[in-house]
Design a protein around this motif. Structure first.
Motif, PDB file in Angstrom:
ATOM      1  N   VAL A  60       0.811  -1.217  -0.043  1.00 19.38           N
ATOM      2  CA  VAL A  60       0.034  -0.135  -0.032  1.00 19.38           C
ATOM      3  C   VAL A  60       0.830   1.302  -0.083  1.00 19.38           C
ATOM      4  O   VAL A  60       0.511   2.172   0.447  1.00 19.38           O
ATOM      5  N   GLU A  61       2.158   1.053  -0.728  1.00 24.54           N
ATOM      6  CA  GLU A  61       2.813   2.324  -0.638  1.00 24.54           C
ATOM      7  C   GLU A  61       3.250   2.522  -2.294  1.00 24.54           C
ATOM      8  O   GLU A  61       3.363   1.440  -2.944  1.00 24.54           O
ATOM      9  N   ILE A  62       3.518   3.684  -2.410  1.00 19.85           N
ATOM     10  CA  ILE A  62       3.582   4.083  -4.127  1.00 19.85           C
ATOM     11  C   ILE A  62       4.928   5.175  -4.115  1.00 19.85           C
ATOM     12  O   ILE A  62       5.014   6.065  -3.143  1.00 19.85           O
ATOM     13  N   THR A  63       5.717   5.051  -4.976  1.00 25.71           N
ATOM     14  CA  THR A  63       6.664   6.043  -5.296  1.00 25.71           C
ATOM     15  C   THR A  63       6.476   7.048  -6.568  1.00 25.71           C
ATOM     16  O   THR A  63       6.269   8.166  -6.428  1.00 25.71           O
ATOM     17  N   GLY A  66      14.061   8.281  -4.078  1.00 24.56           N
ATOM     18  CA  GLY A  66      15.421   8.421  -3.405  1.00 24.56           C
ATOM     19  C   GLY A  66      15.382   8.769  -2.064  1.00 24.56           C
ATOM     20  O   GLY A  66      16.516   9.160  -1.540  1.00 24.56           O
ATOM     21  N   SER A  67      14.163   8.760  -1.425  1.00 22.19           N
ATOM     22  CA  SER A  67      14.234   8.946   0.035  1.00 22.19           C
ATOM     23  C   SER A  67      13.345   8.233   0.625  1.00 22.19           C
ATOM     24  O   SER A  67      12.767   7.311   0.220  1.00 22.19           O
ATOM     25  N   ARG A  68      13.559   7.958   2.083  1.00 16.97           N
ATOM     26  CA  ARG A  68      13.205   7.024   3.074  1.00 16.97           C
ATOM     27  C   ARG A  68      11.593   7.601   3.430  1.00 16.97           C
ATOM     28  O   ARG A  68      10.902   6.853   4.126  1.00 16.97           O
ATOM     29  N   SER A  69      11.529   8.947   3.588  1.00 18.50           N
ATOM     30  CA  SER A  69      10.599   9.342   4.030  1.00 18.50           C
ATOM     31  C   SER A  69       9.195   9.341   3.227  1.00 18.50           C
ATOM     32  O   SER A  69       9.148   8.902   2.059  1.00 18.50           O
TER      33      SER A  69
END
Length: 917
Positions: free
Chosen positions: A817-820, A878-881
């Protein structure tokens, strides 16, 4: 062409034999037909035809006994067994029949070869005693019974054979023994008869005595059919028996040995063909026959010899339509016809007494090609109605009463199929006979009656009449299982005989039917080890070394018999096709027969060897494409106006062709009976239970006591919804009981999660349960409205933040349930389909003004309950946030992708194209 039969007749004519007064004795009845056909070629005047009989008929006449069926012998043998075996150790008829079949074969062999009966049976008992048990003291009851069986073998034999002779019936071996005993008396009573024996090869001891006695009394002649190549080679099995006869028979010291011919060495065209699989052989036989038919339209001197008789039907289906005249000299086994499969299924459901029947067994019976028409009443297909009801209601086991409720006009047929079988064997047999009559009555009503089906029914009616007679006479059948065993015994011994003109056209026959016959062109199939020859098999109580000592035939002699038949077919033939299976099958092993290797090593003939491979076209795998046309565009517009659901859009993302089939054409998977509760049924039950529990709490802040009070309602609600969704399926035992408990546990765990959250000081307000949403989407590019609709499982306020929650009974992890990148949400189904769905729910509720920013949307996974609420998150590249709050910008970005996918579906220029899996 010259044939063995014609040569014999011409020789007899030279000897001025009066054919009218001669009796011809042949190895088979089939050969007699050809002999009678050849007679006119050597006669120059009219006369009465000679008597032509088989060796079995001749021996029966000498013995004064009639042969009977193997099944009848089994019943008679059981009578003897019961009279001799007293006590508690008497086997049931079903158990008895398993070993008695083997013992009857041994009785047959012992008698045909005139072995002293008492001697061999006592010898066998002594071997068993010495081999296993003599050192064990004291002997156990089992050992005593085992040895008692071997010691009683001679008593069984003596009582059984005397009983048969008193009735004037016998098995083949006993007939031969009695004939050998009475041959001298027979000769005295028939001194004026003349006998011509022709075409024999392997003879048992009784036959040898009978024929030699007749020859020594100058009452006949014998003609052998053996070639010089085989006879003079002491290692060639094709001449094994004739070499022995010439050496041992005293008659040949004073009379010539007729005949040793010289036909095999003549030029022949022999082709050996390796072909994959049995069906490949059948198909290629058709190709060979097509080529031969162009050369010789009649094919009267052509024979197809089936090494494996199971190839009959495939070969018949492969014969070219242009071949009109065909004669089949072999029966089609009753066990291979469609009606046999019906009775096999019928017996199987009744072998174990039961008041209800498994749905697959019921469907198998009522769907059978012979039974289904009986369920067609006044143009209503009650078989289909029963099957549809079983499927829709998940009915795994059905009683006869329930079946009658589903198909009331078919009650009489249902009774015949399912009731009263356990009352008595007579009733079971009556049911079978009445079913046959019911099927016949239906066929008779049909103006285009199926003649072949009527023939099937006639043969099975005769079979059940035989069973009824055997049961009435002997009363050994005590249960359905035994009846089934006897039925199978009869079925395996019966065949459906084909009718044809025996002397015209192509001949199709088994290896044994070819005895004495000659053909110019021969096609032999299944020339593999394990088929031709059949190889080692020891279905006997008599050990190999005992057979050798008593000069009983072993597998070596049986192989020699088939070697003779194989080479005899080649003797006078001019063209030979030998086919073998190149594939490693379970039974044949894929190894070509030693006969082929022997042919090649002999060096007499030039053998052409080919491996035939079927032409396999290279099929290019093409993706399915459905072109859009005016009708399809209208259907899409109608679907859009009615409303796309988030699941239908993710269906399109997964595969546009699935979307086309399921959402445009409305093609659904067939709902099979759920013997075990399916995952989607479990999910529906859990969803509906939570809906029932939480709906009364809408617009309320929940507390711990409130949630605890819901726990007492779980059991009742879960069972209620299982009854609604799983219909008449049983959840009280087995896997289904476990699944029902899992459903309760899922709901209980969910409530525990709520309590844990409340104890942590969180405030939860229920805003909506199973909230239905339906919105219009503004798409100026389209000239028809587009709606988006869907049901949200739950909406609540968690510490003031609105949460949109979707329940999943399967396992979901946070990374699903995560998207970049927003573009990925409409291209990668596996990773982002769940994100797409929950964002679609959030978008619909925000558009309707039911929720205000900020919003959280996510999933509660019942298989991953420990992870709690899995929130949708937007990760920065490019970020973990990551940001779990859904803002206006989030939904604007999602709306762009949503409209993109809808426009693609509705675009008349973009066809539905299947995705590569």
């Amino acid at each position: 062409m010259t044939t063995f039969i014609l040569d014999v007749l011409q020789d007899l004519k030279k000897k001025q034999i009066n054919f009218t007064e001669v009796t011809f004795v042949l190895p088979s009845k089939r050969a007699g037909v050809f002999l009678k056909n050849q007679l006119p070629r050597v006669l120059d005047h009219t006369l009465f035809a000679p008597k032509i009989i088989s060796i079995e008929e001749f021996v029966e006449a000498i013995a004064g006994l009639e042969s009977t069926s193997n099944t009848e012998l089994l019943f008679e043998f059981y009578n003897s067994y019961l009279q001799i075996s007293k006590g508690d150790e008497i086997d049931s008829f079903e158990v008895f029949s398993k070993w008695a079949q083997i013992l009857l074969q041994d009785f047959n062999e012992i008698d045909r070869y005139l072995i002293p009966q008492e001697h061999i049976f006592k010898y066998l008992a002594a071997i068993e005693d010495l081999k296993h048990w003599s050192l064990e003291e004291p002997k156990t009851e089992f050992v005593k019974n085992y040895l008692a069986f071997w010691n009683k073998l001679f008593d069984y034999y003596k009582h059984f054979t005397q009983h048969l002779i008193e009735q004037g019936i016998a098995y083949q071996g006993l007939i031969y023994r009695e004939a050998a005993k009475h041959i001298k008396t027979y000769i005295q009573d028939h001194e004026d008869n003349q006998y011509i024996f022709l075409g024999f090869n392997a003879l048992n001891s009784a036959e040898e005595i009978i024929i030699q006695e007749i020859l020594q009394h100058d009452l006949g002649e014998i003609y052998w059919d053996i070639d010089k190549v085989f006879f003079e080679n002491p290692l060639h099995d094709a001449g094994l028996f004739t070499r022995q006869h010439k050496k041992k028979w005293n008659i040949f010291n004073s009379q010539p040995f007729e005949w040793i011919t010289n036909n095999y060495s003549k030029q022949k065209e022999i082709t050996v063909l390796g072909i994959p699989k049995n069906i490949g052989q059948a198909k290629y036989i058709g190709t060979i026959l097509q080529e031969l038919h162009q050369e010789d339209a009649t094919l009267e001197n052509t024979a197809v010899i089936l090494g494996d008789e199971n190839l009959l039907i495939p070969v018949l289906n492969s014969i070219p339509d242009t071949i009109e005249n065909l004669n089949i000299t072999m029966g089609f086994p009753l066990k291979s016809i469609p009606l046999a499969s019906f009775f096999d299924a019928l017996f199987n459901i009744h072998k174990t007494p039961s008041k209800s029947f498994y749905y697959k067994d019921i469907i198998k019976l009522i769907s059978h090609q012979f039974i289904r028409p009986l369920f067609l009443v006044e143009d209503i297909d009650y078989a289909s109605l029963v099957i549809e009801t079983i499927d829709s209601n998940n009915m795994v086991y059905l009683s006869v009463k329930r079946l009658k409720q589903l198909a009331p006009p078919c009650a009489s047929v249902i009774d015949l199929l399912f009731t009263n079988w356990q009352i008595s064997i007579d009733q079971a047999l009556s049911n079978c006979s009445n079913l046959i009559l019911a099927i016949k009555e239906h066929l008779d009503k049909n103006s285009k009656s199926d003649i072949l089906s009527l023939e099937y029914l006639f043969r099975f009616n005769a079979l059940f009449n035989d069973l009824t007679q055997l049961n009435n006479t002997h009363e050994h059948i005590k249960d359905i299982s035994t009846l089934y065993s006897v039925y199978n015994e009869l079925l395996n011994s019966e065949s459906l005989d084909f009718q044809g003109e025996p002397l015209q056209g192509l001949q199709v026959m088994g290896m044994l039917e070819s005895r004495v016959l000659d053909f110019e062109t021969v096609i032999i199939s299944s020339v593999n080890e394990g088929v031709l020859p059949s190889g080692k098999s020891n279905n006997s109580f008599i050990p190999y070394d005992v057979k050798l000592e008593n000069k009983l035939p072993t597998y070596k002699e049986k192989d020699a018999v088939y070697t003779y038949h194989f080479y005899r077919l080649l003797q006078r033939a001019k063209r030979v096709f030998i086919l073998y299976n190149t594939e490693a099958d379970a039974l044949t092993g894929g190894e070509k027969s030693r006969f082929i290797t022997q042919l090649e090593l002999e060096g007499i003939h030039n053998i052409k060897h080919q491996i035939i491979a079927p032409q396999v076209p290279i099929l290019e795998q093409k993706l399915t494409v459905v072109k859009k046309n005016a009708a399809l565009n209208r259907a899409i517009a109608k679907l859009a106006s009615g409303g796309f659901s988030p699941s239908s859009l993710t269906n399109y993302i997964r595969n546009p062709i699935d979307f086309y089939y399921q959402n445009i054409l409305k093609i659904r998977d067939h709902n099979d009976v759920e013997e075990t509760v399916a995952a989607n049924t479990l999910g529906t039950v859990v969803h509906n239970t939570l809906e029932d529990l939480y709906k009364p709490l809408i617009n309320s802040f929940i507390d711990i006591e409130m949630i605890k009070s819901l726990k007492s309602k779980i059991e009742e609600r879960v069972i209620h919804h299982f009854k609604t969704e799983y219909k008449e399926g049983d959840i009280t035992k087995g896997k289904n009981l476990i699944i029902s408990e899992i459903a309760k546990r899922y709901v209980s765990n969910f409530l525990d999660l709520e309590i844990k959250s409340l104890k942590a000081g969180n405030q939860i307000k229920i805003i909506a349960i199973e909230a239905q949403n339906d919105i219009l989407i503004n798409l100026p590019e389209l000239d028809f409205p587009v709606r988006l609709r869907g049901i949200v499982d739950r909406v609540d306020a968690y510490n003031g933040v609105i949460r949109i929650i979707d329940y999943k009974t399967g396992k979901v992890d946070q990374n699903q349930v995560e998207i970049t990148n927003w573009e990925d949400i409409t291209t990668d189904y596996k990773k982002y389909s769940k994100s797409f769905q929950i964002l679609a729910y959030a978008y619909m509720m925000q558009q309707k003004g039911l929720v205000k920013f900020p919003i959280e949307a996510g999933i509660i996974s019942f298989k991953n309950m420990g992870a709690g609420f899995l929130k949708f998150s937007k990760k920065e590249a490019g970020s973990r946030s990551k940001n779990a709050l859904i803002t206006e910008d989030t939904l604007i970005a999602f709306e762009k992708e949503l409209k993109h996918i809808i426009l693609e579906i509705c675009d008349s220029q973009i066809d539905f194209t299947e995705k590569e899996v």
